[in-house]
Design a protein around this motif. Structure first.
Motif, PDB file in Angstrom:
ATOM      1  N   SER A  54      22.647 -12.270  15.559  1.00 37.55           N
ATOM      2  CA  SER A  54      21.545 -11.717  16.330  1.00 37.55           C
ATOM      3  C   SER A  54      20.242 -12.150  15.679  1.00 37.55           C
ATOM      4  O   SER A  54      20.057 -11.972  14.479  1.00 37.55           O
ATOM      5  CB  SER A  54      21.652 -10.194  16.325  1.00 37.55           C
ATOM      6  OG  SER A  54      20.484  -9.618  16.835  1.00 37.55           O
ATOM      7  N   LEU A  55      19.357 -12.709  16.478  1.00 37.46           N
ATOM      8  CA  LEU A  55      18.009 -13.037  16.010  1.00 37.46           C
ATOM      9  C   LEU A  55      17.140 -11.824  16.295  1.00 37.46           C
ATOM     10  O   LEU A  55      16.909 -11.474  17.460  1.00 37.46           O
ATOM     11  CB  LEU A  55      17.472 -14.272  16.730  1.00 37.46           C
ATOM     12  CG  LEU A  55      16.005 -14.629  16.496  1.00 37.46           C
ATOM     13  CD1 LEU A  55      15.736 -14.878  15.024  1.00 37.46           C
ATOM     14  CD2 LEU A  55      15.622 -15.851  17.318  1.00 37.46           C
ATOM     15  N   ASN A  56      16.715 -11.136  15.245  1.00 37.82           N
ATOM     16  CA  ASN A  56      15.864  -9.943  15.370  1.00 37.82           C
ATOM     17  C   ASN A  56      16.440  -8.897  16.312  1.00 37.82           C
ATOM     18  O   ASN A  56      15.702  -8.229  17.036  1.00 37.82           O
ATOM     19  CB  ASN A  56      14.448 -10.338  15.784  1.00 37.82           C
ATOM     20  CG  ASN A  56      13.784 -11.213  14.750  1.00 37.82           C
ATOM     21  OD1 ASN A  56      14.031 -11.065  13.562  1.00 37.82           O
ATOM     22  ND2 ASN A  56      12.966 -12.141  15.198  1.00 37.82           N
ATOM     23  N   VAL A  73      23.288 -15.429  19.411  1.00 36.43           N
ATOM     24  CA  VAL A  73      23.699 -16.825  19.233  1.00 36.43           C
ATOM     25  C   VAL A  73      25.108 -16.830  18.662  1.00 36.43           C
ATOM     26  O   VAL A  73      25.521 -15.881  17.990  1.00 36.43           O
ATOM     27  CB  VAL A  73      22.749 -17.624  18.299  1.00 36.43           C
ATOM     28  CG1 VAL A  73      21.329 -17.592  18.813  1.00 36.43           C
ATOM     29  CG2 VAL A  73      22.799 -17.124  16.874  1.00 36.43           C
ATOM     30  N   ILE A  74      25.845 -17.900  18.939  1.00 37.49           N
ATOM     31  CA  ILE A  74      27.143 -18.077  18.314  1.00 37.49           C
ATOM     32  C   ILE A  74      27.198 -19.457  17.686  1.00 37.49           C
ATOM     33  O   ILE A  74      26.535 -20.397  18.135  1.00 37.49           O
ATOM     34  CB  ILE A  74      28.329 -17.866  19.286  1.00 37.49           C
ATOM     35  CG1 ILE A  74      28.333 -18.890  20.421  1.00 37.49           C
ATOM     36  CG2 ILE A  74      28.331 -16.448  19.819  1.00 37.49           C
ATOM     37  CD1 ILE A  74      29.587 -18.839  21.284  1.00 37.49           C
ATOM     38  N   VAL A  75      27.976 -19.540  16.620  1.00 36.98           N
ATOM     39  CA  VAL A  75      28.194 -20.792  15.902  1.00 36.98           C
ATOM     40  C   VAL A  75      29.675 -20.887  15.558  1.00 36.98           C
ATOM     41  O   VAL A  75      30.377 -19.869  15.496  1.00 36.98           O
ATOM     42  CB  VAL A  75      27.350 -20.879  14.612  1.00 36.98           C
ATOM     43  CG1 VAL A  75      25.865 -20.885  14.925  1.00 36.98           C
ATOM     44  CG2 VAL A  75      27.692 -19.754  13.650  1.00 36.98           C
ATOM     45  N   GLU A  76      30.133 -22.115  15.329  1.00 35.92           N
ATOM     46  CA  GLU A  76      31.506 -22.279  14.870  1.00 35.92           C
ATOM     47  C   GLU A  76      31.634 -21.645  13.492  1.00 35.92           C
ATOM     48  O   GLU A  76      30.741 -21.782  12.655  1.00 35.92           O
ATOM     49  CB  GLU A  76      31.876 -23.757  14.808  1.00 35.92           C
ATOM     50  CG  GLU A  76      32.048 -24.378  16.178  1.00 35.92           C
ATOM     51  CD  GLU A  76      32.431 -25.841  16.108  1.00 35.92           C
ATOM     52  OE1 GLU A  76      33.515 -26.166  16.615  1.00 35.92           O
ATOM     53  OE2 GLU A  76      31.637 -26.626  15.552  1.00 35.92           O
ATOM     54  N   ILE A 108      26.873 -10.356  13.615  1.00 33.38           N
ATOM     55  CA  ILE A 108      27.421  -9.249  14.398  1.00 33.38           C
ATOM     56  C   ILE A 108      28.920  -9.226  14.120  1.00 33.38           C
ATOM     57  O   ILE A 108      29.667 -10.055  14.656  1.00 33.38           O
ATOM     58  CB  ILE A 108      27.137  -9.416  15.915  1.00 33.38           C
ATOM     59  CG1 ILE A 108      25.665  -9.648  16.182  1.00 33.38           C
ATOM     60  CG2 ILE A 108      27.685  -8.229  16.696  1.00 33.38           C
ATOM     61  CD1 ILE A 108      24.751  -8.571  15.675  1.00 33.38           C
ATOM     62  N   GLU A 109      29.336  -8.324  13.256  1.00 29.73           N
ATOM     63  CA  GLU A 109      30.724  -8.297  12.782  1.00 29.73           C
ATOM     64  C   GLU A 109      31.731  -8.180  13.930  1.00 29.73           C
ATOM     65  O   GLU A 109      32.779  -8.805  13.895  1.00 29.73           O
ATOM     66  CB  GLU A 109      30.926  -7.138  11.793  1.00 29.73           C
ATOM     67  CG  GLU A 109      30.107  -7.252  10.528  1.00 29.73           C
ATOM     68  CD  GLU A 109      30.516  -8.409   9.634  1.00 29.73           C
ATOM     69  OE1 GLU A 109      31.718  -8.770   9.610  1.00 29.73           O
ATOM     70  OE2 GLU A 109      29.634  -8.966   8.956  1.00 29.73           O
TER      71      GLU A 109
END
Length: 193
Positions: A47-49, A54-57, A159-160
């Motif tokens: 989470s940006l602020n 967003v998600i990433v590998e 974000i767990e």
């Protein structure tokens, strides 16, 4: 914006989810025929602020094996497919696979389905529409948008749960409790306590 090479459904995990702001802003209910729950494995959500998902590998190791993002698979009416994907490319600042200015990349990957298909408004308008036949637990090929910038820990929080709606609900509960606390303090002060 490049046209898609295949008509894969779209996996969404943030503000495009049903009931969230960009779903309504883009009138997706009128263009999506069916929606169903799904999990994208080996990806982490950030989470940006607290308001920009967003998600990433995921990296390597056991943590990567356990990493997953929860979201929805959207099946678009064929006549809307290319135009809506191009609008979403714009939203996500995706300018094609060879562009260095992409904020997100429109990636292809597999998700695991977690619920049966639910028809949306677009399905009611199309009498010849077929319901997706894949079963819960099956993997299907989708498009999804993956973050294409560095993750600065000063601004990004993992974000767990990998579940954006759960994250937003938790923020709203926390904000509501804080507001209740402020209101309670003000009420006690007004009563002379």
């Amino acid at each position: 914006m490049p046209s898609p090479t295949a008509l894969h459904p779209l996996f969404v995990y943030g503000t495009l989810l049903t009931g969230l702001p960009n779903h309504a802003l883009f009138s997706l209910a009128d263009k999506v025929t069916h929606v169903r729950g799904a999990i994208l494995k080996r990806h982490d959500m950030y989470s940006l602020n607290d308001w920009y998902p967003v998600i990433v590998e995921a990296g390597g190791g056991e943590e990567a094996e356990a990493a997953e993002v929860r979201g929805e698979v959207m099946y678009f009416a064929e006549e809307h497919y290319t135009s809506i994907l191009m609008r979403l490319d714009e939203l996500e600042s995706y300018h094609g696979p060879s562009s260095n200015s992409n904020m997100y990349i429109r990636a292809e990957g597999k998700v695991t389905l977690t619920s049966p298909p639910v028809p949306l408004a677009a399905a009611a308008k199309l009498s010849s529409l077929e319901t997706p036949q894949e079963k819960e637990g099956e993997e299907i090929q989708v498009y999804y948008y993956r973050w294409n910038r560095p993750l600065d820990p000063q601004y990004f929080k993992r974000i767990e749960s990998g579940d954006w709606k759960e994250h937003i609900d938790a923020i709203q509960r926390k904000t509501s409790k804080q507001q209740d606390g402020i209101a309670g303090t003000a009420a006690r002060r007004d009563c002379g306590h």
